[in-house]
Design an enzyme around this catalytic site. Structure first.
Site, PDB file in Angstrom:
ATOM      1  N   ASP A   1       4.205   7.075   0.938  1.00 59.27           N
ATOM      2  CA  ASP A   1       4.893   7.618   2.096  1.00 59.27           C
ATOM      3  C   ASP A   1       6.351   7.860   1.747  1.00 59.27           C
ATOM      4  OD1 ASP A   1       6.000   5.120   2.077  1.00 59.27           O
ATOM      5  OD2 ASP A   1       5.039   4.425   3.910  1.00 59.27           O
ATOM      6  N   SER A   2       7.078   8.498   2.635  1.00 58.90           N
ATOM      7  CA  SER A   2       8.441   8.931   2.294  1.00 58.90           C
ATOM      8  C   SER A   2       9.490   7.860   2.508  1.00 58.90           C
ATOM      9  CB  SER A   2       8.812  10.148   3.145  1.00 58.90           C
ATOM     10  OG  SER A   2       8.964   9.775   4.506  1.00 58.90           O
ATOM     11  N   GLY A   3       9.144   6.810   3.263  1.00 58.74           N
ATOM     12  CA  GLY A   3      10.127   5.827   3.676  1.00 58.74           C
ATOM     13  C   GLY A   3      10.677   6.103   5.052  1.00 58.74           C
ATOM     14  N   GLY A   4      10.362   7.274   5.614  1.00 53.45           N
ATOM     15  CA  GLY A   4      10.903   7.646   6.913  1.00 53.45           C
ATOM     16  C   GLY A   4      10.494   6.716   8.032  1.00 53.45           C
ATOM     17  N   TYR A   5       9.213   6.339   8.068  1.00 51.30           N
ATOM     18  CA  TYR A   5       8.759   5.468   9.159  1.00 51.30           C
ATOM     19  C   TYR A   5       9.377   4.082   9.047  1.00 51.30           C
ATOM     20  CZ  TYR A   5       5.922   2.676  12.251  1.00 51.30           C
ATOM     21  OH  TYR A   5       5.530   1.822  13.243  1.00 51.30           O
TER      22      TYR A   5
ATOM     23  N   GLN B   1       6.063  16.686  13.355  1.00 50.00           N
ATOM     24  CA  GLN B   1       6.579  15.764  14.362  1.00 50.00           C
ATOM     25  C   GLN B   1       6.519  16.444  15.733  1.00 50.00           C
ATOM     26  OE1 GLN B   1       7.239  12.625  14.256  1.00 50.00           O
ATOM     27  NE2 GLN B   1       7.331  12.165  12.072  1.00 50.00           N
TER      28      GLN B   1
ATOM     29  N   HIS C   1     -13.801  -8.201   4.366  1.00 51.50           N
ATOM     30  CA  HIS C   1     -14.683  -7.760   5.447  1.00 51.50           C
ATOM     31  C   HIS C   1     -14.093  -6.577   6.208  1.00 51.50           C
ATOM     32  CE1 HIS C   1     -17.341  -7.838   8.918  1.00 51.50           C
ATOM     33  NE2 HIS C   1     -16.251  -7.802   9.661  1.00 51.50           N
TER      34      HIS C   1
ATOM     35  N   ASP D   1      -4.469   6.121   7.173  1.00 57.33           N
ATOM     36  CA  ASP D   1      -4.033   4.875   6.544  1.00 57.33           C
ATOM     37  C   ASP D   1      -3.508   3.947   7.620  1.00 57.33           C
ATOM     38  OD1 ASP D   1      -0.829   4.167   6.200  1.00 57.33           O
ATOM     39  OD2 ASP D   1      -1.213   6.233   6.798  1.00 57.33           O
TER      40      ASP D   1
ATOM     41  N   GLY E   1       4.584  10.432  13.675  1.00 58.42           N
ATOM     42  CA  GLY E   1       5.115  10.143  14.993  1.00 58.42           C
ATOM     43  C   GLY E   1       4.087   9.780  16.037  1.00 58.42           C
TER      44      GLY E   1
ATOM     45  N   CYS F   1     -19.833 -11.517   4.586  1.00 57.41           N
ATOM     46  CA  CYS F   1     -20.959 -11.699   5.507  1.00 57.41           C
ATOM     47  C   CYS F   1     -22.216 -12.183   4.789  1.00 57.41           C
ATOM     48  CB  CYS F   1     -21.228 -10.395   6.253  1.00 57.41           C
ATOM     49  SG  CYS F   1     -19.967 -10.030   7.499  1.00 57.41           S
TER      50      CYS F   1
ATOM     51  N   ASP G   1      11.011  12.537   6.626  1.00 55.53           N
ATOM     52  CA  ASP G   1      11.049  13.026   7.997  1.00 55.53           C
ATOM     53  C   ASP G   1      11.750  12.028   8.900  1.00 55.53           C
ATOM     54  OD1 ASP G   1       8.971  11.124   7.692  1.00 55.53           O
ATOM     55  OD2 ASP G   1       8.001  11.818   9.520  1.00 55.53           O
TER      56      ASP G   1
ATOM     57  N   CYS H   1     -23.457  -6.342   8.846  1.00 58.72           N
ATOM     58  CA  CYS H   1     -22.579  -6.079   7.703  1.00 58.72           C
ATOM     59  C   CYS H   1     -23.138  -6.741   6.447  1.00 58.72           C
ATOM     60  CB  CYS H   1     -21.173  -6.612   7.996  1.00 58.72           C
ATOM     61  SG  CYS H   1     -19.988  -6.329   6.656  1.00 58.72           S
TER      62      CYS H   1
ATOM     63  N   CYS I   1     -21.172  -6.974   3.532  1.00 57.82           N
ATOM     64  CA  CYS I   1     -20.064  -7.234   2.615  1.00 57.82           C
ATOM     65  C   CYS I   1     -20.199  -8.630   2.006  1.00 57.82           C
ATOM     66  CB  CYS I   1     -18.723  -7.088   3.341  1.00 57.82           C
ATOM     67  SG  CYS I   1     -18.281  -8.485   4.406  1.00 57.82           S
TER      68      CYS I   1
END
Length: 374
Positions: free
Chosen positions: A94-98, A190, A336, A267, A217, A310, A148, A305, A307
């Site tokens: 990611d860009s670091g913006g968030y 945005q 899980h 994500d 956003g 489980c 952004d 499940c 996994c």
């Protein structure tokens, strides 16, 4: 040809859901996909081999955190993020913006960039679009994201308008600064919670002809129906032949609703974060394993499940580990939760390919205990 390309395979005839393949320099993977988050070059409590065995073809790492430690220059000297963390598959940064947005009073936004104070030691730093690009080129992920501004919720119309216009100007600066040929740069739309601004932002970014588009956003505190409404007006503006990425979304119901609206990539830290707080996703809703009702529950966490967790451990054992503050429980719940989401995406894709996505979505949400919004 761009280093990352989206290949459309099948569209759902009754919704905007679609199945495809995303081709990257470190392998191709099927979409729709959920990307586990490796914030600091690791998916918390997991080895890279375990993450891959769960079916992840790409993970996300965080520009802001890796800039602060160990530093992008060190990662570059180590041979890039893939080699540094022993992950030979796809990576998106990611860009670091968030992260800068989430610092609140610790940051100051100007046209040039963002001044912020480190959450680690209080030191002052300055991010510009050009600096975000340099850090991400040093890290060497397959996909970098444009820098952004993520407006808060709620944001007044005029603020959101100024914000999206600056995000577009920053996107142009990112394109000019981004020179790494084996790395794709995605733009980020945005517009706050304003439908006309969402459409306008998407059109401006599409005019810049990025190889893929993030939808930013959202999932910032707004009600889920409002998020879906913003997706309904944004996604139709994005090109069919390029990947669409809804940033920061990871609950099972939101994944299904996002796919139904034409999103390809997701994500979120949610599955790993809630695992460390004793919460598990199951096909029948959430299980808070620390609750007393599970003290003598010797059934598996999710009867549907398969996994590792489980197959081998009961709810009573997991609760015991959690109450005893044993590290193993964080690993087991993380395994899980990631399995549940990655398996959900595989099932969604298969349902799209077999023209039964609408039925699958309704059946899953009915069992999960969530309302169907489309």
């Amino acid at each position: 040809m761009p280093p990352v390309q989206y290949e459309l395979i099948k569209e759902c005839p009754r919704t905007k859901a679609r199945a495809g393949i995303l081709h990257t320099p470190h392998g191709s993977f099927e979409t729709p996909i959920f990307m586990p988050v490796g914030t600091q070059a690791t998916v918390k409590t997991m080895t890279p081999e375990e993450v891959r065995e769960l079916g992840a073809g790409i993970i996300l790492s965080n520009t802001y955190h890796l800039y602060l430690r160990p530093g992008s220059e060190l990662v570059r000297q180590a041979g890039g993020l893939h080699r540094f963390m022993n992950w030979p598959h796809g990576i998106l940064t990611d860009s670091g913006g968030y992260q800068v947005f989430s610092l609140g009073p610790l940051r100051k936004i100007t046209e040039e960039g963002v001044q912020f104070k480190s959450h680690i030691d209080g030191s002052t730093h300055f991010f510009t679009p050009e600096k975000s690009m340099q850090i991400q080129m040093d890290l060497g992920a397959d996909i970098a994201m444009a820098f952004d501004e993520c407006p808060p919720y709620p944001a007044e119309f005029e603020y959101a308008k100024r914000s999206l216009e600056m995000t577009t100007r920053w996107a142009k600066r990112c394109q000019a600064a981004h020179t790494r040929e084996d790395q794709a740069l995605f733009g980020i739309t945005q517009g706050g919670m304003h439908a006309d601004l969402r459409r306008e932002s998407a059109r401006q970014l599409v005019d810049l002809d990025f190889p893929g588009y993030g939808i930013g956003g959202l999932s910032v505190g707004e009600p889920k129906p409002l998020m879906y409404e913003m997706l309904d007006v944004t996604v139709p503006e994005l090109p069919k032949n390029k990947a669409r990425y809804l940033m920061g979304v990871g609950s099972p119901d939101c994944l299904l609703e996002g796919v139904a609206r034409g999103v390809d990539m997701f994500d979120c830290v949610l599955p790993t974060r809630v695992a460390r707080n004793g919460l598990a996703f199951t096909t029948h809703g959430k299980v808070v394993i620390r609750n007393a009702e599970y003290a003598r529950d010797f059934e598996r966490l999710d009867p549907e499940c398969d996994c590792y967790t489980c197959r081998n451990y009961s709810r009573a054992y997991l609760r015991h580990l959690y109450k005893a503050e044993e590290i193993l429980v964080y690993r087991l719940l993380t395994i899980h939760n990631l399995h549940v989401l990655l398996n959900l995406m595989r099932n969604i894709r298969q349902a799209i390919l077999e023209d039964r996505f609408v039925e699958y979505k309704k059946a899953f949400l009915d069992k999960y205990g969530q309302e169907n919004h489309s």
